[in-house]
Design an enzyme around this catalytic site. Structure first.
Site, PDB file in Angstrom:
ATOM      1  N   LYS A   1      36.745  43.728  40.105  1.00  0.00           N
ATOM      2  CA  LYS A   1      36.996  44.783  39.131  1.00  0.00           C
ATOM      3  C   LYS A   1      36.410  45.884  39.687  1.00  0.00           C
ATOM      4  O   LYS A   1      36.647  47.143  39.471  1.00  0.00           O
ATOM      5  CB  LYS A   1      36.769  44.448  37.945  1.00  0.00           C
ATOM      6  CG  LYS A   1      35.444  44.307  37.290  1.00  0.00           C
ATOM      7  CD  LYS A   1      34.684  43.289  37.182  1.00  0.00           C
ATOM      8  CE  LYS A   1      35.298  42.039  37.345  1.00  0.00           C
ATOM      9  NZ  LYS A   1      34.435  40.865  37.077  1.00  0.00           N
TER      10      LYS A   1
ATOM     11  N   ILE B   1      43.325  35.684  31.311  1.00  0.00           N
ATOM     12  CA  ILE B   1      44.204  36.088  30.497  1.00  0.00           C
ATOM     13  C   ILE B   1      45.270  36.982  31.501  1.00  0.00           C
ATOM     14  O   ILE B   1      44.892  37.777  32.099  1.00  0.00           O
ATOM     15  CB  ILE B   1      43.832  37.100  29.364  1.00  0.00           C
ATOM     16  CG1 ILE B   1      42.741  36.462  28.512  1.00  0.00           C
ATOM     17  CG2 ILE B   1      44.976  37.898  28.503  1.00  0.00           C
ATOM     18  CD1 ILE B   1      42.267  37.538  27.299  1.00  0.00           C
TER      19      ILE B   1
ATOM     20  N   LYS C   1      37.142  47.284  33.887  1.00  0.00           N
ATOM     21  CA  LYS C   1      38.089  46.735  33.318  1.00  0.00           C
ATOM     22  C   LYS C   1      38.946  47.708  32.432  1.00  0.00           C
ATOM     23  O   LYS C   1      40.241  47.783  32.627  1.00  0.00           O
ATOM     24  CB  LYS C   1      37.884  45.486  32.379  1.00  0.00           C
ATOM     25  CG  LYS C   1      37.165  44.473  33.545  1.00  0.00           C
ATOM     26  CD  LYS C   1      36.811  43.221  32.533  1.00  0.00           C
ATOM     27  CE  LYS C   1      35.988  42.252  33.434  1.00  0.00           C
ATOM     28  NZ  LYS C   1      35.303  41.178  32.719  1.00  0.00           N
TER      29      LYS C   1
ATOM     30  N   GLY D   1      34.177  32.830  33.957  1.00  0.00           N
ATOM     31  CA  GLY D   1      33.924  31.606  34.254  1.00  0.00           C
ATOM     32  C   GLY D   1      34.856  31.290  35.353  1.00  0.00           C
ATOM     33  O   GLY D   1      35.812  32.012  35.418  1.00  0.00           O
TER      34      GLY D   1
ATOM     35  N   ASP E   1      30.783  46.465  33.644  1.00  0.00           N
ATOM     36  CA  ASP E   1      32.012  45.385  33.930  1.00  0.00           C
ATOM     37  C   ASP E   1      33.136  45.880  33.147  1.00  0.00           C
ATOM     38  O   ASP E   1      34.345  45.809  33.400  1.00  0.00           O
ATOM     39  CB  ASP E   1      31.473  44.113  33.702  1.00  0.00           C
ATOM     40  CG  ASP E   1      32.366  42.920  33.768  1.00  0.00           C
ATOM     41  OD1 ASP E   1      32.665  42.563  34.834  1.00  0.00           O
ATOM     42  OD2 ASP E   1      33.073  42.574  32.865  1.00  0.00           O
TER      43      ASP E   1
ATOM     44  N   GLU F   1      28.082  38.308  35.988  1.00  0.00           N
ATOM     45  CA  GLU F   1      28.750  38.761  37.294  1.00  0.00           C
ATOM     46  C   GLU F   1      27.723  38.252  38.280  1.00  0.00           C
ATOM     47  O   GLU F   1      26.335  38.193  38.160  1.00  0.00           O
ATOM     48  CB  GLU F   1      28.377  40.231  37.493  1.00  0.00           C
ATOM     49  CG  GLU F   1      29.652  41.090  36.899  1.00  0.00           C
ATOM     50  CD  GLU F   1      30.867  40.351  37.499  1.00  0.00           C
ATOM     51  OE1 GLU F   1      31.110  40.846  38.358  1.00  0.00           O
ATOM     52  OE2 GLU F   1      31.782  39.770  36.758  1.00  0.00           O
TER      53      GLU F   1
ATOM     54  N   VAL G   1      33.085  31.451  41.985  1.00  0.00           N
ATOM     55  CA  VAL G   1      34.758  31.469  41.672  1.00  0.00           C
ATOM     56  C   VAL G   1      35.334  31.062  43.105  1.00  0.00           C
ATOM     57  O   VAL G   1      36.274  30.338  43.157  1.00  0.00           O
ATOM     58  CB  VAL G   1      34.784  33.146  41.378  1.00  0.00           C
ATOM     59  CG1 VAL G   1      36.409  33.408  41.546  1.00  0.00           C
ATOM     60  CG2 VAL G   1      34.434  33.577  40.045  1.00  0.00           C
TER      61      VAL G   1
HETATM   62  N1  HSE Z   1      31.305  38.895  34.320  1.00  0.00           N
HETATM   63  C1  HSE Z   1      32.529  38.920  33.581  1.00  0.00           C
HETATM   64  C2  HSE Z   1      32.345  38.506  32.169  1.00  0.00           C
HETATM   65  C3  HSE Z   1      33.636  37.871  34.214  1.00  0.00           C
HETATM   66  O1  HSE Z   1      31.322  38.169  31.471  1.00  0.00           O
HETATM   67  O2  HSE Z   1      33.487  38.956  31.598  1.00  0.00           O
HETATM   68  C4  HSE Z   1      34.114  38.343  35.122  1.00  0.00           C
HETATM   69  O3  HSE Z   1      35.254  39.326  35.060  1.00  0.00           O
END
Ligand code: HSE
Length: 430
Positions: A107, A138, A208, A305, A204, A192, A15
């Protein structure tokens, strides 16, 4: 902010490095749109000589990121290391205290320390932006904070992890094993950094959902004990059986206010192949909000990504360059409250239960008797015998039942000579 804006990027993984390149190639466009002249004056990563996708300017490289602030005047810091604590937390706190604006896709950090960091940003009158932390490209956080700002949102849910959605879709399409498909996802930069387990076990998506929930309901980030399950126990077999039933497996994150109580969860769900959410496939994420008076809103896009993530990071940059200081969570930290958690025992769903058993008299009745003991009613039952090995797969779809009933029902199904594996449970969504 002055016309000349100095930027530092800490963390040059997939990233960070993509962002570095984007900032350089979009410099002129950003200047035209904001009237600000941006310059990357410092970069930092663990390994200076690592092979990277884009060339970096080693003259501005720092091995110790904290040294940057001692030697250079920084206006905006991008933190893209990705740890929930450690150096990520340290550098973000340090920057905010030094009155540096911070942008992060992290996050794990925001879900764990977001309340404290937001307070710190407000106290020092700088911005803390984290659009890229939820649903990749998004623009959902800005939509909630600005576009839907005067609505009363009572539910936010969706597909929030690109890696797992890609894996589930790709397994269905290509019939390939979980491991093979995971490797592909890692190559594409979806998982990740360093630890795909955080995607696979639901962590993850859960981080979120906590961020989305705090923003949507104007609450503190919850510390509630919630149901968090990932996709590690989903087998190709489940995907195929589901498909025959007209269903698809999706990892959903759900946050909802139920009777003035906060309910948050992440777990795999079976959804109809004909539903909207059932057709959000591959790396796509989708976030659905329900609010008054706006009704239902849906945002869909690539959820993982480096490209989509950079898009959100740059949108945070534009917001800071164009605007004033904003509250990180939409309203002042002092006004964000905690609300009582919903009792998970009362969460209620239809269930898909897959048993791997010895094909022997009495095994099915053991299961159905136990179901009836907990008042769980069977809707559908499918038994597939494996004659050669004297085994059978039994799939039961139940009518709606509560979590407490499910837990008690499952508690006796330890592996033994008749029950060959602990049963697989997937909840049906709606
Ligand atoms: N690893 C996360 C996913 C991407 O696969 O959605 C970054 O938030």
């Amino acid at each position: 902010m002055n016309k000349n804006v100095n930027i530092a990027i800490v963390g040059l993984g997939q990233v960070g490095i993509y962002l570095y390149n984007e900032l350089k190639s979009k410099k002129r466009e950003i200047e035209i749109k904001t009237g600000k002249n941006i310059n990357i004056v410092a970069i930092s990563a663990k390994n200076r000589n690592k092979k990277r996708r884009f060339k970096i300017n080693k003259k501005i490289f720092y091995s110790n990121p904290l040294k940057i602030f001692k030697e250079k005047k920084i206006d905006i810091l991008f933190e893209s290391i990705g740890q929930s604590d450690g150096i990520s937390k340290k550098i973000v706190e340090y920057a905010l205290k030094k009155k540096v604006n911070v942008i992060t896709p992290n996050k794990a950090l925001i879900a764990k320390h977001g309340d404290k960091l937001a307070k710190l940003a407000e106290k020092n009158k700088v911005n803390l932006e984290f659009e890229a932390s939820v649903a990749g490209g998004i623009p959902i956080l800005r939509t909630i904070k600005e576009g839907l700002s005067t609505n009363k949102i009572n539910k936010v849910y969706g597909i929030l992890n690109g890696t797992t959605n890609y894996i589930l879709s790709e397994m269905e399409n290509s019939n390939e094993t979980f491991e093979k498909v995971l490797q592909k996802a890692q190559k594409l930069g979806y998982a990740e950094p360093g630890n795909p387990k955080l995607d696979l076990n639901g962590f993850d998506a859960f981080a979120k959902i906590k961020i989305l929930s705090a923003l949507s309901f104007n609450t503190k980030i919850s510390k509630n004990n919630c149901i968090m399950e990932g996709i590690e126990n989903i087998k190709l077999q489940d995907i195929k059986i589901a498909s025959q039933l007209g269903l698809r497996v999706k990892l959903l994150g759900i946050a909802e206010i139920v009777k003035n109580q906060l309910f948050e969860t992440v777990h795999p769900c079976l959804v109809s192949k004909n539903s909207y959410i059932g057709n959000v496939n591959g790396v796509m994420n989708a976030v659905i909000t329900e609010g008054r008076p706006v009704g239902e809103s849906v945002l869909q896009g690539e959820g993982a990504g480096p490209g989509p993530t950079s898009s959100s990071l740059l949108s945070d940059l534009m917001s800071i360059l164009l605007g004033n200081i904003k509250y990180p969570f939409g309203i002042s930290s002092n006004k964000r409250k905690s609300i009582k958690p919903f009792n998970n025992n009362n969460y209620s769903n239809s269930l898909y239960l897959r048993f791997e058993v010895k094909d022997k008299q009495g095994v099915l009745s053991l299961i159905t008797n136990r179901l009836s003991k907990f008042k769980i009613s069977v809707k559908r039952i499918i038994q597939t015998p494996d004659k050669k090995n004297k085994k059978a797969t039994i799939v039961i779809i139940t009518h709606k039942t509560t979590e407490i009933n499910v837990r008690n029902f499952l508690s006796i199904f330890k592996k033994n000579k008749n029950i060959l594996k602990f049963p697989t449970l997937i909840r049906l969504y709606n």
